[in-house]
Design a protein around this motif. Sequence first.
Motif, PDB file in Angstrom:
ATOM      1  N   SER A 258       0.855  -1.194   0.000  1.00 60.35           N
ATOM      2  CA  SER A 258       0.000   0.000   0.000  1.00 60.35           C
ATOM      3  C   SER A 258       0.885   1.236   0.000  1.00 60.35           C
ATOM      4  CB  SER A 258      -0.896   0.005   1.240  1.00 60.35           C
ATOM      5  OG  SER A 258      -0.145   0.274   2.412  1.00 60.35           O
ATOM      6  N   PRO A 259       0.468   2.313  -0.642  1.00 65.14           N
ATOM      7  CA  PRO A 259       1.286   3.541  -0.648  1.00 65.14           C
ATOM      8  C   PRO A 259       1.585   4.045   0.758  1.00 65.14           C
ATOM      9  CG  PRO A 259      -0.411   3.665  -2.337  1.00 65.14           C
ATOM     10  CD  PRO A 259      -0.708   2.433  -1.529  1.00 65.14           C
ATOM     11  N   GLU A 260       0.608   3.954   1.674  1.00 66.24           N
ATOM     12  CA  GLU A 260       0.832   4.450   3.028  1.00 66.24           C
ATOM     13  C   GLU A 260       1.897   3.623   3.749  1.00 66.24           C
ATOM     14  OE1 GLU A 260      -3.304   5.310   1.635  1.00 66.24           O
ATOM     15  OE2 GLU A 260      -2.090   3.488   1.792  1.00 66.24           O
ATOM     16  N   GLY A 261       1.812   2.298   3.618  1.00 63.08           N
ATOM     17  CA  GLY A 261       2.801   1.438   4.255  1.00 63.08           C
ATOM     18  C   GLY A 261       4.182   1.615   3.653  1.00 63.08           C
ATOM     19  N   PHE A 262       4.216   1.841   2.336  1.00 63.72           N
ATOM     20  CA  PHE A 262       5.489   2.058   1.654  1.00 63.72           C
ATOM     21  C   PHE A 262       6.165   3.331   2.157  1.00 63.72           C
ATOM     22  CE2 PHE A 262       7.727   3.935  -2.044  1.00 63.72           C
ATOM     23  CZ  PHE A 262       8.704   2.962  -2.225  1.00 63.72           C
ATOM     24  N   ILE A 263       5.399   4.412   2.297  1.00 60.27           N
ATOM     25  CA  ILE A 263       5.961   5.657   2.820  1.00 60.27           C
ATOM     26  C   ILE A 263       6.405   5.484   4.264  1.00 60.27           C
ATOM     27  CG2 ILE A 263       5.378   8.040   3.435  1.00 60.27           C
ATOM     28  CD1 ILE A 263       3.499   8.047   0.971  1.00 60.27           C
ATOM     29  N   GLU A 264       5.605   4.774   5.052  1.00 56.83           N
ATOM     30  CA  GLU A 264       5.956   4.519   6.452  1.00 56.83           C
ATOM     31  C   GLU A 264       7.289   3.768   6.542  1.00 56.83           C
ATOM     32  OE1 GLU A 264       4.047   2.426  10.466  1.00 56.83           O
ATOM     33  OE2 GLU A 264       3.075   2.193   8.515  1.00 56.83           O
ATOM     34  N   ALA A 265       7.473   2.771   5.669  1.00 57.31           N
ATOM     35  CA  ALA A 265       8.721   2.003   5.676  1.00 57.31           C
ATOM     36  C   ALA A 265       9.908   2.891   5.326  1.00 57.31           C
ATOM     37  CB  ALA A 265       8.625   0.840   4.689  1.00 57.31           C
ATOM     38  N   ASN A 266       9.748   3.753   4.336  1.00 59.08           N
ATOM     39  CA  ASN A 266      10.846   4.643   3.960  1.00 59.08           C
ATOM     40  C   ASN A 266      11.233   5.572   5.104  1.00 59.08           C
ATOM     41  OD1 ASN A 266      12.032   4.833   1.026  1.00 59.08           O
ATOM     42  ND2 ASN A 266       9.913   4.121   0.788  1.00 59.08           N
ATOM     43  N   VAL A 267      10.232   6.122   5.788  1.00 54.74           N
ATOM     44  CA  VAL A 267      10.521   7.007   6.912  1.00 54.74           C
ATOM     45  C   VAL A 267      11.214   6.237   8.036  1.00 54.74           C
ATOM     46  CG1 VAL A 267       9.489   8.427   8.727  1.00 54.74           C
ATOM     47  CG2 VAL A 267       8.658   8.598   6.373  1.00 54.74           C
ATOM     48  N   ALA A 268      10.693   5.053   8.365  1.00 54.96           N
ATOM     49  CA  ALA A 268      11.257   4.277   9.470  1.00 54.96           C
ATOM     50  C   ALA A 268      12.698   3.861   9.197  1.00 54.96           C
ATOM     51  CB  ALA A 268      10.392   3.046   9.737  1.00 54.96           C
ATOM     52  N   TYR A 269      12.974   3.387   7.974  1.00 55.04           N
ATOM     53  CA  TYR A 269      14.334   2.938   7.670  1.00 55.04           C
ATOM     54  C   TYR A 269      15.293   4.115   7.519  1.00 55.04           C
ATOM     55  CZ  TYR A 269      13.374  -2.024   7.360  1.00 55.04           C
ATOM     56  OH  TYR A 269      13.064  -3.326   7.683  1.00 55.04           O
TER      57      TYR A 269
END
Length: 294
Positions: A258-269
Amino acid sequence: MKKIRKAVFPVAGLGTRFLPATKAIPKEMLPVVDKPVIQYVVDEAREAGIEHFIFVTGRNKAVIEDHFDVQVELYDTLAQRGKDDQLAHLQRLQPQAGQTSFTRQQVPLGLGHAVWCARELVGDEPFALLLPDMIMQSAKGCTSEMVELYERTGKNVIAVQECDPAEAHKYGIVAMGPSVANGFEVTGMVEKPAPGTAPSNYFINGRYILQPQIFDLLSRQEKGAGGEIQLTDAMLKLMETQPFFAHPYRGRTFDCGSPEGFIEANVAYALSNPAMHDRVLGLIESFLDKPARS
């Protein structure tokens, strides 16, 4: 007890939630900071001792095979330019010759069908199944922890995580039995239970260790929800003759499908990278201080 040597990665999905970005680029190759999503999942499997990586692909997925292949020209160029650190990093990520296999899911008939497509490559041995949309962030990989539970039980293992009970109707939920080692026995599974009827708040998070008998069940499995062959339906049949155990994963899971999960992963990493943390945090704070004009 047979060692878990092989892992299956079903990467045939179209990635429609990311169009037009995924019109020509597989969703599994979208980058989270500096690595494609699929690399994180393969790295998790490698950490767990996996020796053979099996990709179930679809059309327009050849770039995944290229990513895990040796790129002689690139390696030579990096060596000639003295970029030894980058070259060494790429070589560490590179599977050895014979460690990767690719097979095609010719018709999109669901996750269960994709797993079944890997039957000849897996053979008569237990295997790990890692859904490539889900990447895990923790000190020790989710699959490594699952292998430890498998080595205690010798049976089927699925990874689960806790969710808000009010959200349980959105997930595949397991019913809890007695505690075993670092997990518990699974006494039932239900896909998206009606609100208020979930047997627990533990949802299946996209990591499995399955016995090879699942393939025979999948070959006879009728189409289920969405007109597709559902893996959960076959696991419920297998549960009639074999026990399942659950490993409660305590790390963070990002749904990069999902776009939201993808953005969340980028921020977290990005925030977990010491070289990027301060800069990224400052950018986030600046966006919050000065919201974009509509």
